[in-house]
Design a protein around this motif. Structure first.
Motif, PDB file in Angstrom:
ATOM      1  N   TYR A   1       0.858  -1.212  -0.063  1.00  0.00           N
ATOM      2  CA  TYR A   1      -0.026   0.015   0.126  1.00  0.00           C
ATOM      3  C   TYR A   1       0.613   1.313  -0.043  1.00  0.00           C
ATOM      4  O   TYR A   1       0.379   2.386   0.205  1.00  0.00           O
TER       5      TYR A   1
ATOM      6  N   ASP B   1      -2.938   3.106  -1.439  1.00  0.00           N
ATOM      7  CA  ASP B   1      -4.051   2.437  -1.491  1.00  0.00           C
ATOM      8  C   ASP B   1      -4.696   2.875   0.164  1.00  0.00           C
ATOM      9  O   ASP B   1      -4.591   2.100   1.046  1.00  0.00           O
TER      10      ASP B   1
ATOM     11  N   ASN C   1      -7.633   3.268   1.427  1.00  0.00           N
ATOM     12  CA  ASN C   1      -8.709   2.581   2.117  1.00  0.00           C
ATOM     13  C   ASN C   1      -8.195   1.248   2.743  1.00  0.00           C
ATOM     14  O   ASN C   1      -8.437   0.794   3.974  1.00  0.00           O
ATOM     15  N   SER C   2      -7.417   0.338   1.938  1.00  0.00           N
ATOM     16  CA  SER C   2      -6.768  -0.853   2.658  1.00  0.00           C
ATOM     17  C   SER C   2      -5.672  -0.596   3.823  1.00  0.00           C
ATOM     18  O   SER C   2      -5.724  -1.008   4.761  1.00  0.00           O
TER      19      SER C   2
ATOM     20  N   ARG D   1      -7.838   0.600   6.893  1.00  0.00           N
ATOM     21  CA  ARG D   1      -8.686  -0.941   7.559  1.00  0.00           C
ATOM     22  C   ARG D   1      -7.498  -1.584   7.860  1.00  0.00           C
ATOM     23  O   ARG D   1      -7.715  -2.304   9.157  1.00  0.00           O
ATOM     24  N   THR D   2      -6.316  -1.939   7.295  1.00  0.00           N
ATOM     25  CA  THR D   2      -5.232  -2.601   8.040  1.00  0.00           C
ATOM     26  C   THR D   2      -4.886  -2.337   9.424  1.00  0.00           C
ATOM     27  O   THR D   2      -4.530  -2.843  10.269  1.00  0.00           O
TER      28      THR D   2
ATOM     29  N   ILE E   1      -8.993  -8.202   3.441  1.00  0.00           N
ATOM     30  CA  ILE E   1      -8.622  -7.029   3.282  1.00  0.00           C
ATOM     31  C   ILE E   1      -8.019  -6.709   1.782  1.00  0.00           C
ATOM     32  O   ILE E   1      -7.914  -6.097   0.960  1.00  0.00           O
ATOM     33  N   ASP E   2      -6.944  -7.573   1.891  1.00  0.00           N
ATOM     34  CA  ASP E   2      -5.987  -7.646   0.658  1.00  0.00           C
ATOM     35  C   ASP E   2      -6.691  -7.917  -0.569  1.00  0.00           C
ATOM     36  O   ASP E   2      -6.385  -7.512  -1.481  1.00  0.00           O
TER      37      ASP E   2
ATOM     38  N   MET F   1      -9.969  -6.932  -1.086  1.00  0.00           N
ATOM     39  CA  MET F   1     -10.759  -6.100  -1.218  1.00  0.00           C
ATOM     40  C   MET F   1     -11.022  -5.054  -2.411  1.00  0.00           C
ATOM     41  O   MET F   1      -9.674  -4.601  -2.746  1.00  0.00           O
TER      42      MET F   1
END
Length: 408
Positions: A23, A79, A81-82, A85-86, A110-111, A113
């Motif tokens: 990311y 990224d 968003n990821s 969330r991570t 998540i990965d 997504m």
């Protein structure tokens, strides 16, 4: 700690590190964050991150178990968003809300997504971002329109690169070539007085590595020499590829359609610059995959960075104005980590896009090779260097005055 638990911990840490690398997390933030997670999970660890690799060594308290891993990775792309969330997932693990096995399972989810905005919204974002940047660089309304159209052409190549590894390897120069060739065609048949170099630059601005150069210098300032040097050199090579593609496209276009004579348009009102900043920020939301709940923060960061820089530049040299903008942005990003308990990168990236002089680096390369300037900028090379240094210094000073509570 038994061997089975050690294996589970090191698998989770390794997966977390690879995902954060994917990311686009800078080396110094990635290494610090993974060390925090390792300490919480009761193991000792050492990490070395570069833009193309990740090396991990993990051992138990008395060295009963040891594990080393070195992976060759592709350079990461933003990224948010990821990344968000991570980070939330890691926080839930560290606070005991999730078990290690549950966290490992959710990491895989998540990965896999997809982008929260879809391809149509992302394509529209490419169009409005490139058009807005044209306005920000002093382009006319017609040049904004053509930049937006060519931004959609760039997005076509981005989509193709996701399906073809061969296209992905040559995407930047080929996209720049087609954009330049089409700009010459538009100038010949529709808008004879358009500023072709400015339109090309605006159309490929998503690829111009000003942000990567700034991140590389920040890594060098934090003593991550290997990662910083690799990131800076990769950014310079990407800049050269873009310029060569654009140069070849213009040469081909002029030979087919004939050269154009640039007729400067009337100056746009001052408010159009602020409109460009707002539209550019909204366009970057989908391109960076920013979560909807973080959009107000992203807009605030871009406006704060630009306004503080513009205000300071009225009374101080432009490079010092960039320092003030980066310092203000750093304070806001660190405040974001305390209020939202999320990585500062989520806020900082939107503001840095407004501040980084990647476009000036491209303009300087054009001036050096062709001997022609397509925007009126004095002392360009000196300005680029000072602005880069001011951005890095501003972020460092912000971390000293108002330190963040998170490594990311």
């Amino acid at each position: 700690m038994d061997t089975k638990e050690f294996i589970q911990i090191r698998r989770f840490i390794l997966k977390l590190g690879k995902m954060l690398h994917k990311y686009g997390t800078p080396a110094f933030r990635l290494e610090a964050y993974l060390n925090e997670v390792a300490r919480y999970l009761g193991v000792h660890a050492s990490f070395i991150s570069t833009p193309t690799s990740l090396s991990v060594v993990i051992w138990s308290d008395r060295h009963e178990d040891e594990y080393s891993h070195a992976a060759r990775l592709d350079p990461g792309e933003l990224d948010l968003n990821s990344l968000s969330r991570t980070d939330e997932l890691a926080n839930q693990l560290l606070t005991g809300q999730l078990t290690l096995s549950e966290a490992d399972k959710q990491l895989s989810e998540i990965d896999a997504m997809p982008s929260p905005y879809g391809k149509w919204v992302t394509g529209f974002s490419y169009g409005i971002s490139t058009g807005a940047f044209s306005l920000l660089m002093g382009g006319s309304w017609s040049e904004m329109y053509w930049s937006a159209i060519l931004g959609l052409v760039v997005y076509f190549w981005v989509l193709w690169s996701e399906r073809s590894k061969r296209v992905a390897l040559m995407m930047e120069p080929v996209a720049a070539y087609f954009v330049a060739f089409l700009a010459c065609a538009f100038s010949r048949h529709f808008d004879p007085g358009m500023n072709i170099p400015l339109t090309i630059l605006s159309s490929v601005i998503i690829f111009v590595p000003g942000l990567a150069l700034t991140m590389g210098l920040a890594e060098l300032s934090s003593r991550n020499m290997v990662s910083g040097t690799a990131r800076v050199m990769d950014a310079l090579m990407q800049l050269f590829k873009l310029y060569f593609g654009a140069y070849l496209g213009v040469a081909t276009g002029f030979s087919v359609f004939g050269e154009n004579t640039y007729n400067p348009a009337a100056s746009l009102p001052y408010w159009s610059t602020w409109l460009a900043v707002i539209v550019l920020c909204f366009g970057l939301v989908a391109i960076f995959k920013t979560r909807p709940k973080h959009i107000p923060w992203a807009l605030a960061s871009a406006l704060l960075a630009y306004s503080s820089t513009a205000l300071a530049s009225d009374y101080l040299p432009q490079s010092i104005g960039s320092f003030v903008g980066a310092f203000s942005l750093g304070i806001l990003a660190n405040a974001f980590t305390r209020i939202a308990n999320q990585p500062a990168t989520i806020v900082a990236m939107h503001g840095l896009i407004v501040l980084v002089p990647g476009s000036k680096t491209y303009i300087g390369l054009n001036s050096f090779i062709s001997g022609q300037d397509f925007v009126n900028v004095d002392h360009l090379g000196q300005d680029v260097f000072l602005i880069f240094m001011s951005l890095v210094a501003g972020l460092i000073f912000a971390n000293v005055v108002f330190p963040t509570k998170k490594a990311l």
